[in-house]
Design a protein around this motif. Structure first.
Motif, short mmCIF file in Angstrom:
data_model
loop_
_atom_site.label_atom_id
_atom_site.label_comp_id
_atom_site.label_asym_id
_atom_site.label_seq_id
_atom_site.Cartn_x
_atom_site.Cartn_y
_atom_site.Cartn_z
N MET A 280 100.29 4.59 68.92
CA MET A 280 100.70 5.96 68.77
C MET A 280 99.98 6.71 67.79
O MET A 280 99.37 6.18 66.70
N THR A 281 99.35 7.98 68.07
CA THR A 281 98.69 8.79 67.13
C THR A 281 99.31 8.96 65.71
O THR A 281 100.40 9.88 66.10
N ILE A 282 98.87 8.74 64.70
CA ILE A 282 99.62 9.30 63.35
C ILE A 282 98.95 10.56 62.83
O ILE A 282 97.63 10.36 62.63
N THR A 283 99.60 11.30 63.05
CA THR A 283 99.15 12.80 62.76
C THR A 283 99.23 13.22 61.15
O THR A 283 100.07 12.63 60.45
N ALA A 284 98.35 14.23 60.68
CA ALA A 284 98.61 14.54 59.40
C ALA A 284 99.97 15.20 58.75
O ALA A 284 100.50 14.92 57.68
N ALA A 285 100.66 15.86 59.90
CA ALA A 285 101.99 16.42 59.54
C ALA A 285 102.88 15.16 59.21
O ALA A 285 103.85 15.35 58.45
N MET A 286 102.59 13.85 59.94
CA MET A 286 103.67 12.88 59.81
C MET A 286 103.56 12.16 58.59
O MET A 286 104.49 11.82 57.81
N VAL A 287 102.20 12.09 58.29
CA VAL A 287 101.62 11.62 56.86
C VAL A 287 102.50 12.40 55.84
O VAL A 287 102.95 11.99 54.81
N LYS A 288 102.14 13.97 56.13
CA LYS A 288 102.83 14.75 55.00
C LYS A 288 104.38 14.66 54.81
O LYS A 288 104.78 14.80 53.53
N GLU A 289 105.16 14.54 55.79
CA GLU A 289 106.61 14.66 56.03
C GLU A 289 107.00 13.30 55.15
O GLU A 289 107.91 13.21 54.28
N LEU A 290 106.16 12.11 55.61
CA LEU A 290 106.74 10.96 54.88
C LEU A 290 106.44 10.75 53.33
O LEU A 290 107.15 10.40 52.48
N ARG A 291 105.38 11.33 53.03
CA ARG A 291 104.95 11.62 51.64
C ARG A 291 105.91 12.59 50.75
O ARG A 291 106.33 12.37 49.73
N GLU A 292 106.71 13.44 51.47
CA GLU A 292 107.41 14.28 50.95
C GLU A 292 108.77 13.64 50.84
O GLU A 292 109.62 13.80 49.67
N LYS A 293 109.22 12.62 51.73
CA LYS A 293 110.35 12.13 51.69
C LYS A 293 110.42 11.03 50.69
O LYS A 293 111.25 10.63 50.02
N THR A 294 109.15 10.20 50.30
CA THR A 294 109.04 9.13 49.60
C THR A 294 108.48 9.24 48.21
O THR A 294 108.58 8.34 47.38
N GLY A 295 107.67 10.17 48.20
CA GLY A 295 106.51 10.36 47.05
C GLY A 295 105.51 9.34 46.89
O GLY A 295 104.76 9.31 45.99
N ALA A 296 105.37 8.51 47.99
CA ALA A 296 104.45 7.67 47.97
C ALA A 296 102.99 8.20 48.42
O ALA A 296 102.82 9.36 48.72
N GLY A 297 101.97 7.28 47.93
CA GLY A 297 100.52 7.97 48.25
C GLY A 297 100.06 8.30 49.70
O GLY A 297 100.73 7.76 50.67
N MET A 298 99.07 9.00 49.99
CA MET A 298 98.74 9.45 51.60
C MET A 298 98.45 8.14 52.19
O MET A 298 98.85 8.02 53.24
N MET A 299 97.47 7.42 51.59
CA MET A 299 97.09 6.20 52.33
C MET A 299 98.19 5.35 52.44
O MET A 299 98.26 4.62 53.65
N ASP A 300 99.08 5.04 51.51
CA ASP A 300 100.22 4.19 51.77
C ASP A 300 101.02 4.47 53.02
O ASP A 300 101.53 3.79 53.73
N CYS A 301 101.44 6.09 52.90
CA CYS A 301 101.97 6.73 53.99
C CYS A 301 101.40 6.52 55.49
O CYS A 301 102.25 6.25 56.33
N LYS A 302 100.27 6.63 55.45
CA LYS A 302 99.53 6.38 56.79
C LYS A 302 99.55 5.00 57.36
O LYS A 302 99.81 4.72 58.40
N SER A 303 99.37 4.11 56.28
CA SER A 303 99.48 2.71 56.46
C SER A 303 101.08 2.25 56.99
O SER A 303 101.27 1.69 57.95
N ALA A 304 102.15 2.69 56.36
CA ALA A 304 103.42 2.51 56.70
C ALA A 304 103.82 3.16 58.01
O ALA A 304 104.46 2.50 58.66
N LEU A 305 103.46 4.21 58.45
CA LEU A 305 103.44 4.83 59.90
C LEU A 305 102.59 3.94 60.93
O LEU A 305 103.15 3.76 61.83
N THR A 306 101.45 3.72 60.57
CA THR A 306 100.84 2.71 61.61
C THR A 306 101.32 1.51 61.89
O THR A 306 101.41 0.91 62.96
N GLU A 307 101.88 0.82 60.64
CA GLU A 307 102.19 -0.42 60.70
C GLU A 307 103.84 -0.66 61.48
O GLU A 307 104.31 -1.42 62.23
#
Length: 308
Positions: A1-28
């Motif tokens: 599945m393609t991880i979009t910038a919007a998905m990373v942004k949403e996860l970042r806003e939900k958790t306060g985690a860093g952008m790269m951490d959010c991307k890794s979490a969604l990818t995993e």
């Protein structure tokens, strides 16, 4: 599945985690948002998650200047009380100084190394959230620079040197006396803080804003019943007044209302014997544009004491 910038942004806003951490979490987790939140919590990367949904509209605006370049940032907190906290003030000042090395991109600023400490600015902000116990956000950043001249700054309602409720930057290009340029630039910055112009000049006003104004003036003029050619002249006259009141160069200078800011710039050029050009300005007012939650204090007290 393609991880979009919007998905990373949403996860970042939900958790306060860093952008790269959010991307890794969604990818995993194959893009599953809730699973990604749990993954970050398991890794200890979402320590600010519970606070991330709370409205942060207080805080501080910081400014830092270095000759021909200056930066302004806004860091928000939930309460004004935090703005008086030494650690929070220190964080805002450090981030503002770091912004001098950037281009105004807030995402790049958040990912930059924190001055004198390990980790990024974003990482250190999360640590501060955990220590103070309030949601905080690095909301925005801007820089102004000139090839020759000065970038003046001003902080209104300052709570400490360089931090307050309104921060303004003004760029003046000239080869003339830097001291006089800086003094004049500060006056213009104070003017900007007071008048909040829409843009530097008519050419820089958002076309949608100008069109909306023109439409309102046209409808008002047509109610007069006058001929179309007269209506057109009425509208043009009102638009001229609109630009005089809302663009920095055409506004009456608060320091000397007999002159426009544009005329005052020209006068300064004559005084210092070199042309002066006002190239740009930035004005950050704390919390502008953030929707604050309205609360009914009496209702809250009643709810808290119900059943006691």
């Amino acid at each position: 599945m393609t991880i979009t910038a919007a998905m990373v942004k949403e996860l970042r806003e939900k958790t306060g985690a860093g952008m790269m951490d959010c991307k890794s979490a969604l990818t995993e987790n194959g893009g599953d948002m809730e699973a990604a939140v749990d993954w970050l919590r398991t890794k200890g990367l979402a320590k600010a998650a519970k606070k991330a949904g709370r409205v942060a509209a207080e805080g501080l605006v910081g400014v830092a200047a270095s000759g021909t370049k200056a930066a302004v940032v806004e860091v928000n907190s939930e309460t004004d009380f935090v703005a008086r906290n030494d650690a929070f003030q220190g964080f805002v000042l450090d981030v503002t100084k770091a912004a001098l090395d950037g281009d105004g991109d807030v995402e790049k600023l958040a990912a930059a190394n924190y001055p004198g400490k390990s980790g990024s600015i974003e990482d250190n902000l999360k640590d501060l959230i955990g220590t103070i116990g309030e949601n905080m956000t690095l909301r925005r950043s801007a820089v102004v620079s000139v090839d020759a001249g000065v970038v003046a700054s001003y902080v209104h309602n300052a709570v400490a040197d360089g931090v307050g409720k309104i921060g303004v930057l003004v760029g003046l290009e000239s080869t003339g006396d830097a001291e006089k340029l800086a003094a004049f630039g500060r006056q213009v910055a104070m003017h900007v803080a007071a008048t909040n112009p829409l843009a530097l000049s008519a050419d820089e006003v958002d076309p949608e804003v100008a069109d909306r104004e023109r439409q309102v003036y046209s409808e008002q003029a047509r109610e007069s019943g006058k001929p179309e050619n007269i209506i057109e002249k009425m509208v043009e006259g009102r638009m001229r007044k609109f630009y005089e009141e809302s663009t920095l160069l055409k506004q009456a200078f608060v320091i000397n209302p007999d002159l426009t800011v544009e005329a005052a710039v020209a006068e300064l050029g004559k005084e210092i014997g070199a042309p002066v050009k006002l190239t740009a300005f930035v004005r950050f007012a704390l919390g502008e544009g953030i929707e604050k939650e309205e609360s009914d204090f009496a209702a809250e007290v009643a709810a808290a004491t119900a059943g006691n």
